[in-house]
Design an enzyme around this catalytic site. Structure first.
Site, PDB file in Angstrom:
ATOM      1  N   THR A 404       0.713  -1.260   0.148  1.00 22.55           N
ATOM      2  CA  THR A 404      -0.040   0.204  -0.003  1.00 22.55           C
ATOM      3  C   THR A 404       0.896   1.222   0.184  1.00 22.55           C
ATOM      4  OG1 THR A 404      -1.468  -1.218   1.342  1.00 22.55           O
ATOM      5  CG2 THR A 404      -1.784   1.180   1.475  1.00 22.55           C
ATOM      6  N   ASN A 424      -2.001  -4.636  -2.106  1.00 29.33           N
ATOM      7  CA  ASN A 424      -1.999  -5.393  -0.814  1.00 29.33           C
ATOM      8  C   ASN A 424      -0.439  -5.936  -0.493  1.00 29.33           C
ATOM      9  OD1 ASN A 424      -3.043  -6.682   1.201  1.00 29.33           O
ATOM     10  ND2 ASN A 424      -3.615  -8.249   0.650  1.00 29.33           N
ATOM     11  N   SER A 476      -8.349  -1.925   5.614  1.00 29.97           N
ATOM     12  CA  SER A 476      -7.912  -0.987   6.745  1.00 29.97           C
ATOM     13  C   SER A 476      -7.222   0.587   6.164  1.00 29.97           C
ATOM     14  CB  SER A 476      -6.826  -1.534   7.482  1.00 29.97           C
ATOM     15  OG  SER A 476      -7.243  -3.136   8.219  1.00 29.97           O
TER      16      SER A 476
HETATM   17  O1  DON Z   1      -6.696  -2.843   2.233  1.00 35.01           O
HETATM   18  C1  DON Z   1      -5.909  -3.143   3.135  1.00 35.01           C
HETATM   19  O2  DON Z   1      -6.248  -3.085   4.547  1.00 35.01           O
HETATM   20  C2  DON Z   1      -4.815  -3.767   2.904  1.00 35.01           C
HETATM   21  N1  DON Z   1      -4.749  -4.371   1.540  1.00 35.01           N
HETATM   22  C3  DON Z   1      -3.305  -2.982   2.960  1.00 35.01           C
HETATM   23  C4  DON Z   1      -2.135  -3.445   2.620  1.00 35.01           C
HETATM   24  C5  DON Z   1      -1.125  -2.811   2.885  1.00 35.01           C
HETATM   25  O3  DON Z   1      -1.204  -1.718   3.705  1.00 35.01           O
HETATM   26  C6  DON Z   1       0.283  -3.474   3.132  1.00 35.01           C
HETATM   27  N2  DON Z   1       1.379  -2.378   3.137  1.00 35.01           N
HETATM   28  N3  DON Z   1       2.135  -2.026   3.854  1.00 35.01           N
END
Ligand code: DON
Length: 595
Positions: A404, A424, A476
């Site tokens: 992310t 993700n 999240s």
């Molecule tokens: O939408 C979500 O909560 C996760 N797919 C976020 C993934 C994420 O933040 C990975 N990064 N460091």
């Protein structure tokens, strides 16, 4: 205009920044917090990274903060050309898809929260991935119902949801854009076609993820051709440049229809993936009413479900509003104790009540009500810790009744954009669609594969977040805007999976309750508790005495390396300030925007 070299990269249009004062003030500040030593600095030194951000950036005319300085410079360029915050955000998102391929994307999805100055209204758009029509709730289980351990939800073709990024950016452009669409993709195409220098941080990531990025030949040929010799090399993505050119000419149809859509569907079919041409044709993003609440006279504007972030940040702020946090002192034993207890209740509720609102009736009003927060407040005893097994989702709810990257932009007219989007995991599913350069997400892992089976972030889920065709997985990601007296106060957001919610919460508390400036709020250590597993995470280190007192209360403590990265823009006395989080050292805020 000046030329600046950041991590070996020549960047135009950025201010020269000096490095003298910042680290020393941060050290003093952290020492005065008593809990933590000055080890963020030591941490950076041991890793051998030079953080792009050296001091707070200031500007009257707008501000851009992203996780890569090249994307920041593109955002500035668009604002300087007369584009608005929406135009700059679209250009940044496309550029990050090229220069930050571990998270920036066109093969993933995300959320954007906006404050539009002309209409004086907040907006939010959900461009999250959707489960393909052929997906089903048992797709990651063996026939006997047990969880398939082959990592199907996190790696390879079966882990991808239908991407939403291009459609989301297109929709924002249709509603708010002022410059031509193709102008906003120009720089992304330039960096994909002509390459850009690999920073030391990116070099480390490419080496660390060699195994994942070598499994599929298409991915390996792009990402690992130079393994392990990435130093001083340029990174080229010729196929991605071609794909971006098609999107520049054809708009969203360039991705969801025609040649590119066919390549995605064909490659999926050939390799056991589920995304079909119909899934792509049918994808559309959704404008949703943002969640709006107040916290100590500030207006909080944040993302509604299918993000869980907004709901639980508001829930936790409601509980914390009952306390004088300044009195408790930042990161004192009592403060850590209180935050952890509050987080346990919020994450417990998340596991049961949160999911895609188009498929499940998420009790947002209940979870964010004062009445409910009061009941949780009354059950918290500072000085003791409740075991997670003794906390259940909705304990005090009335019976009638859930890799992310973040970027923020503000323009001279007062428009504000806060967006978090993702593949993700780092580099998503590890799949690059043949001939397109598109790296696909592994967002299907954000669904709950089965009750009691944690996802890669250790998060549990239930009915509300089970897999269903066309459904969006719970997230999240928490892009947030905070207003005061009808003006921007600050905007923030972060990557970090389940830790996003707690990081954004602490960024809000650091600024509102502890009146920290951006540098202080960024350097301040973050804690995290997500109910299950029953572990209190502390960044980098903890004083022995504080550790033993917390352990005596029953906490199991784990020291973690930094896993989040907040990108915040603040507005005060008509001046914007911005700061890129050192935790991802290429992050950079800059406000060199002309009148
Ligand atoms: O939408 C979500 O909560 C996760 N797919 C976020 C993934 C994420 O933040 C990975 N990064 N460091």
């Amino acid at each position: 205009m000046v030329k600046l070299i950041i991590n070996g990269q020549k960047v135009l249009r950025l201010k020269i920044i000096t490095n003298t004062k910042v680290l020393s003030t941060s050290c003093l500040f952290l020492v005065s917090l008593n809990l933590f030593s000055s080890d963020p600095i030591a941490y950076l030194n041991t890793l051998g990274y030079e953080p792009a951000q050296k001091e707070i950036a200031y500007s009257k005319n707008g501000m851009v903060t992203t996780q890569h300085f090249l994307a920041t410079s593109v955002g500035e360029k668009i604002l300087n050309k007369g584009g608005n915050a929406y135009d700059a955000s679209i250009a940044i998102a496309f550029t990050l898809a090229v220069v930050l391929p571990r998270a920036g994307n066109i093969g993933g999805g995300g959320f954007m929260v906006m404050y539009d100055k002309e209409t004086e209204k907040p907006y939010s758009i959900d461009y999250r991935e959707k489960a393909p029509a052929k997906s089903h709730q048992d797709m990651y289980l063996y026939d006997d119902g047990s969880f398939n351990k082959e990592k199907l939800s996190t790696f390879g073709y079966l882990s991808s949801g239908v991407p939403g990024t291009v459609a989301g950016l297109w929709e924002v452009h249709q509603k708010f854009g002022s410059l031509p669409w193709e102008d906003l993709i120009e720089d992304a195409i330039f960096y994909a076609e002509n390459g850009f220098y690999i920073t030391p941080y990116m070099e480390d990531i490419l080496i660390r993820y060699n195994e994942k990025m070598s499994f599929f030949a298409e991915t390996r040929n792009i990402f690992q051709a130079d393994f392990p010799n990435f130093k001083n090399k340029k990174f080229f993505q010729k196929d991605l440049a071609k794909t971006l050119k098609i999107i520049a000419v054809e708009g969203k149809d360039g991705f969801y229809k025609g040649e590119i859509a066919e390549k995605i569907a064909d490659d999926m079919k050939l390799n056991g993936g589920l995304i079909s041409i119909n899934d792509l044709n049918n994808y559309s993003p959704v404008w949703r009413d943002p969640i709006i609440s107040t916290y100590r006279d500030n207006q909080i504007i944040t993302m509604p479900p299918p993000s869980s972030g907004g709901v639980h940040i508001i829930q936790m702020l409601n509980i914390l509003e009952n306390y004088d946090l300044e009195e408790l002192e930042h990161n004192s034993i009592e403060y850590i104790n209180l935050l952890s207890e509050v987080m346990k209740y919020a994450y417990a509720d998340r596991s049961k009540y949160l999911g895609d609102p188009d498929f499940y009736d998420v009790p947002v009003d209940k979870i964010t009500s004062d009445h409910y927060s009061k009941k949780i407040f009354e059950s918290i005893d500072i000085g003791s810790s409740k075991k997670s097994k003794d906390i259940h989702p909705g304990m005090f709810m009335d019976s009638e009744s859930h890799e992310t990257t973040h970027f923020s932009v503000a323009d001279k007219n007062g428009n504000v954009v806060s967006s978090t989007y993702t593949l993700n995991s780092t580099f998503g599913s590890g799949v690059v669609i043949k001939g397109t350069g598109i790296l696909m997400n592994n967002e299907m892992d954000d669904f709950s594969a089965a009750p009691g089976i944690p996802n890669q972030f250790g998060l549990l889920g239930a009915e509300a977040n089970k897999i269903s065709p066309g459904k969006r997985p719970l997230s999240s990601m928490s892009p947030t805007i905070v207003m005061k007296n009808n003006e921007l106060f600050f905007t923030t957001g972060s990557p970090g999976g389940s830790r996003i919610i707690s990081a954004v919460l602490q960024s809000i508390l650091n600024i509102i309750d502890f009146e920290m400036n951006l540098e202080e709020a960024t350097y301040a250590k973050r804690i995290h508790h997500q109910w299950q597993p029953d572990i209190l995470e502390i960044e980098l280190s903890i004083d022995d005495k504080i550790k033993s007192e917390l352990e005596a209360m029953g906490y199991e403590i784990r020291i973690r390396r930094p896993l989040t990265c907040i990108q915040t823009i603040m507005y005060k006395n008509k001046i914007y300030s911005g700061y890129g989080d050192f935790r991802r050292p290429d992050a950079f805020a800059s406000g060199n925007i002309n009148d």
